[in-house]
Motif scaffolding. Structure first.
Motif, short mmCIF file in Angstrom:
data_model
loop_
_atom_site.label_atom_id
_atom_site.label_comp_id
_atom_site.label_asym_id
_atom_site.label_seq_id
_atom_site.Cartn_x
_atom_site.Cartn_y
_atom_site.Cartn_z
N ASP A 65 0.81 -1.22 0.00
CA ASP A 65 0.00 0.00 0.00
C ASP A 65 0.84 1.27 0.00
O ASP A 65 0.41 2.30 -0.51
CB ASP A 65 -0.96 0.03 1.19
N ARG A 66 2.03 1.20 0.57
CA ARG A 66 2.90 2.39 0.56
C ARG A 66 3.18 2.83 -0.88
O ARG A 66 3.15 4.01 -1.19
CB ARG A 66 4.21 2.10 1.29
N GLN A 69 -0.14 4.21 -2.56
CA GLN A 69 -0.49 5.56 -2.12
C GLN A 69 0.38 6.62 -2.77
O GLN A 69 -0.10 7.68 -3.16
CB GLN A 69 -0.40 5.65 -0.60
N SER A 72 -0.87 6.98 -6.36
CA SER A 72 -2.24 7.47 -6.50
C SER A 72 -2.29 8.97 -6.73
O SER A 72 -3.09 9.46 -7.54
CB SER A 72 -3.04 7.10 -5.25
#
Length: 197
Positions: A65-66, A69, A72
């Motif tokens: 997820d790092r 993100q 994104s």
């Protein structure tokens, strides 16, 4: 001061688990080791993560997820034209993966093991990344910069074609002196292929 069961959070457990994995590796790290690092009972850890597999899955997801993100923000940045967004997104993905492999090789090796055993974390990560790419391609089609009858399919093709620059199985190539030249050549080719005539 050691956390009590009331102050123990999932995030603190995940941080401690990363440290335990870094120190012991995935084969030897246990929930008891994580609990010991936090100064709590292993039952306290199990209140947040029902099984060792669930804990490992959560750590893997957090790690992946790092990167998601970070990317994104680029995918949704309408101040950049779609071609710049695509180039920046792929370059940032490559840089993030290289940084993970180079800055913390022990943890990177651990995550290679964890991603192989991971339930849905890796598939969800790839779906998120290709979804971000699809939004960039859609923006390019809407602006007239890109030609693509199916932005989602194009995004998957872009992701797969650039795998050498983000798939961890190629990490050994990422320190080669000509890797940046190769990356730029592939990126230029892909962008030329996407442009409308």
């Amino acid at each position: 001061m050691a956390p009590t069961a009331e102050t123990l959070t999932a995030e603190r457990i995940l941080e401690a688990t990363e440290e335990v994995l870094r120190r012991h590796g995935p084969a030897k790290a246990t929930v008891v080791d994580v609990a010991r690092a936090l100064g709590v009972s292993h039952g306290s850890v199990y209140r947040h993560f029902r099984t060792k597999a669930a804990l490992r899955e959560a750590v893997t997801k957090r790690w992946l997820d790092r990167t998601s993100q970070e990317l994104s923000g680029i995918a949704t940045d309408a101040s950049r034209d779609p071609e710049t967004r695509l180039r920046d997104w792929l370059a940032t993905l490559f840089a993030a993966k290289r940084r993970k492999a180079g800055d913390d090789p022990e943890l990177f090796a651990t995550y290679m093991v964890l991603t192989d055993e991971s339930g849905s974390a890796v598939a969800d990560h790839v779906a998120d990344l290709t979804g971000q790419l699809a939004r960039i391609v859609e923006a390019g089609v809407e602006s007239g910069a890109f030609a693509s009858p199916d932005p989602a399919r194009t995004a998957r093709a872009l992701f797969q074609t650039t795998g050498r620059f983000h798939d961890p199985c190629y990490a050994g190539d990422w320190t080669r002196p000509d890797i940046e030249t190769d990356f730029t050549a592939v990126l230029d080719l892909l962008v030329r292929g996407l442009r409308t005539s």
